[in-house]
Design an enzyme around this catalytic site. Structure first.
Site, PDB file in Angstrom:
ATOM      1  N   ARG A 157       0.840  -1.197   0.000  1.00  0.00           N
ATOM      2  CA  ARG A 157       0.000   0.000   0.000  1.00  0.00           C
ATOM      3  C   ARG A 157       0.864   1.231   0.000  1.00  0.00           C
ATOM      4  NH1 ARG A 157      -5.878   0.023   1.672  1.00  0.00           N
ATOM      5  NH2 ARG A 157      -6.291  -2.074   1.020  1.00  0.00           N
ATOM      6  N   THR A 188      -1.028   7.586  -0.789  1.00  0.00           N
ATOM      7  CA  THR A 188      -2.329   7.473  -1.477  1.00  0.00           C
ATOM      8  C   THR A 188      -3.184   6.351  -0.898  1.00  0.00           C
ATOM      9  OG1 THR A 188      -1.531   5.861  -3.071  1.00  0.00           O
ATOM     10  CG2 THR A 188      -1.202   8.191  -3.621  1.00  0.00           C
ATOM     11  N   ASP A 228      -0.879 -11.372  12.658  1.00  0.00           N
ATOM     12  CA  ASP A 228      -0.298 -11.079  11.336  1.00  0.00           C
ATOM     13  C   ASP A 228       0.125 -12.394  10.683  1.00  0.00           C
ATOM     14  OD1 ASP A 228       1.736 -10.529   9.294  1.00  0.00           O
ATOM     15  OD2 ASP A 228       1.501  -8.454   9.935  1.00  0.00           O
ATOM     16  N   ASP A 263       3.854 -12.619   9.322  1.00  0.00           N
ATOM     17  CA  ASP A 263       4.853 -12.702  10.392  1.00  0.00           C
ATOM     18  C   ASP A 263       4.819 -14.059  11.073  1.00  0.00           C
ATOM     19  OD1 ASP A 263       5.879 -10.215   9.974  1.00  0.00           O
ATOM     20  OD2 ASP A 263       4.712  -9.229  11.545  1.00  0.00           O
TER      21      ASP A 263
HETATM   22  C1  PRP Z   1      -1.831  -9.358   4.906  1.00  0.00           C
HETATM   23  C2  PRP Z   1      -2.624 -10.526   4.366  1.00  0.00           C
HETATM   24  C3  PRP Z   1      -3.354  -9.898   3.213  1.00  0.00           C
HETATM   25  C4  PRP Z   1      -3.603  -8.501   3.708  1.00  0.00           C
HETATM   26  C5  PRP Z   1      -5.028  -8.421   4.147  1.00  0.00           C
HETATM   27  O1  PRP Z   1      -0.725  -9.123   4.134  1.00  0.00           O
HETATM   28  O2  PRP Z   1      -1.818 -11.607   4.011  1.00  0.00           O
HETATM   29  O3  PRP Z   1      -2.602  -9.886   2.003  1.00  0.00           O
HETATM   30  O4  PRP Z   1      -2.763  -8.293   4.837  1.00  0.00           O
HETATM   31  O5  PRP Z   1      -5.335  -7.132   4.493  1.00  0.00           O
HETATM   32  P1  PRP Z   1      -6.378  -6.264   3.680  1.00  0.00           P
HETATM   33  O6  PRP Z   1      -7.547  -7.151   3.391  1.00  0.00           O
HETATM   34  O7  PRP Z   1      -6.707  -5.163   4.652  1.00  0.00           O
HETATM   35  O8  PRP Z   1      -5.723  -5.754   2.437  1.00  0.00           O
HETATM   36  P2  PRP Z   1       0.338  -7.991   4.523  1.00  0.00           P
HETATM   37  O9  PRP Z   1      -0.044  -6.697   3.845  1.00  0.00           O
HETATM   38  O10 PRP Z   1       0.505  -7.950   6.003  1.00  0.00           O
HETATM   39  O11 PRP Z   1       1.641  -8.478   3.798  1.00  0.00           O
HETATM   40  P3  PRP Z   1       2.488  -9.831   4.026  1.00  0.00           P
HETATM   41  O12 PRP Z   1       1.650 -10.956   3.486  1.00  0.00           O
HETATM   42  O13 PRP Z   1       3.692  -9.569   3.202  1.00  0.00           O
HETATM   43  O14 PRP Z   1       2.795  -9.990   5.478  1.00  0.00           O
HETATM   44  N1  URA Z   2      -3.351  -8.962   7.741  1.00  0.00           N
HETATM   45  C1  URA Z   2      -3.059  -9.943   8.631  1.00  0.00           C
HETATM   46  O1  URA Z   2      -2.043 -10.642   8.494  1.00  0.00           O
HETATM   47  N2  URA Z   2      -3.884 -10.125   9.677  1.00  0.00           N
HETATM   48  C2  URA Z   2      -4.983  -9.383   9.854  1.00  0.00           C
HETATM   49  O2  URA Z   2      -5.712  -9.610  10.840  1.00  0.00           O
HETATM   50  C3  URA Z   2      -5.270  -8.375   8.928  1.00  0.00           C
HETATM   51  C4  URA Z   2      -4.439  -8.192   7.868  1.00  0.00           C
END
Ligand code: PRP
Ligand code: URA
Length: 209
Positions: free
Chosen positions: A104, A108, A200, A203
């Site tokens: 993201r 923006t 997360d 992680d």
């Molecule tokens: C997490 C998850 C999704 C996203 C969901 O990824 O795996 O891709 O967040 O959130 P959203 O529905 O609000 O977009 P993250 O952005 O943490 O990246 P990562 O998989 O690299 O840890």
């Molecule tokens: N991304 C994650 O990994 N966990 C959440 O709960 C939301 C977004």
């Protein structure tokens, strides 16, 4: 409007509970995510078409069913979606795997694609986009949009846990994409995390913080 399917098989629910547990360590978390993805793949492939072939059993020749030459693809949304790929490939080893990476933009707040590699015949394949978490829905909606821009015509979205907010966003952006989950949780918290959720996902899968 697309449909939402919740896979409530006892094995999926049991394993998901231990995935959620904060005391589950990285190794077990990764194994459980893979196992649940495999069980979900079993459910999501229920509508695969069959065709008859002739086989010779030790007793006689007989007409039996095999999966008709359907072209499948799995597209993990990086990074956490990677944790679901091997489980799915255990059941459908001939599926091609694409990858899509997003972040993201902090100003923006728009999703920016940083990586995308899809099977070359993407328009002919039934694709399953995979990501453990559907939170605000921004990542999944954008990833599906990027897949469509490259010609994808048939997409399902498979997640472990979804928030109602994320389901709504994806359904509004992509009414043709059905959503398959193991659980729909209560809501998002102030930081955009699913509650109760699992924390997360990236992680916990990769042992980062
Ligand atoms: C997490 C998850 C999704 C996203 C969901 O990824 O795996 O891709 O967040 O959130 P959203 O529905 O609000 O977009 P993250 O952005 O943490 O990246 P990562 O998989 O690299 O840890
Ligand atoms: N991304 C994650 O990994 N966990 C959440 O709960 C939301 C977004």
């Amino acid at each position: 409007m697309s449909k939402v399917y919740v896979f409530d098989h006892p094995l999926i629910q049991h394993k998901l509970t231990y995935i959620r547990d904060k005391n589950t360590g990285t190794k077990q978390f990764r194994e459980l995510v893979e196992e649940v993805a495999m069980l979900m793949a079993y459910e999501i492939t229920r509508d695969l078409p069959l065709e008859e072939i002739t086989v010779e059993t030790p007793i006689m020749e007989a007409k039996m069913n095999v999966i008709a030459g359907k072209k499948l693809g799995v597209v993990p949304i990086l990074r956490a979606g990677l944790g679901m790929v091997d489980g799915i490939l255990n059941l459908i080893p001939n599926a091609k795997v694409g990858h899509i990476g997003l972040y993201r933009d902090p100003e923006t707040l728009q999703p920016v694609e940083y990586y995308c590699k899809l099977p070359t015949d993407v328009e002919e394949r039934d694709l399953i986009a995979v990501d453990p978490m559907l939170a605000t829905g921004g990542s999944a909606a954008a990833a599906i949009g990027f897949m469509k821009q490259r010609g994808a015509k048939s997409i399902k979205l498979m997640c472990l846990i979804a928030a109602p907010e994320g389901i709504k966003v994806v359904q509004e952006a992509h009414p043709d994409v059905d959503i398959y989950v193991a659980a729909v949780d209560e809501c998002l918290n102030d930081h955009g995390y699913i509650t109760p959720g699992l924390g997360d996902a990236g992680d916990r899968l990769f042992g980062t913080k």
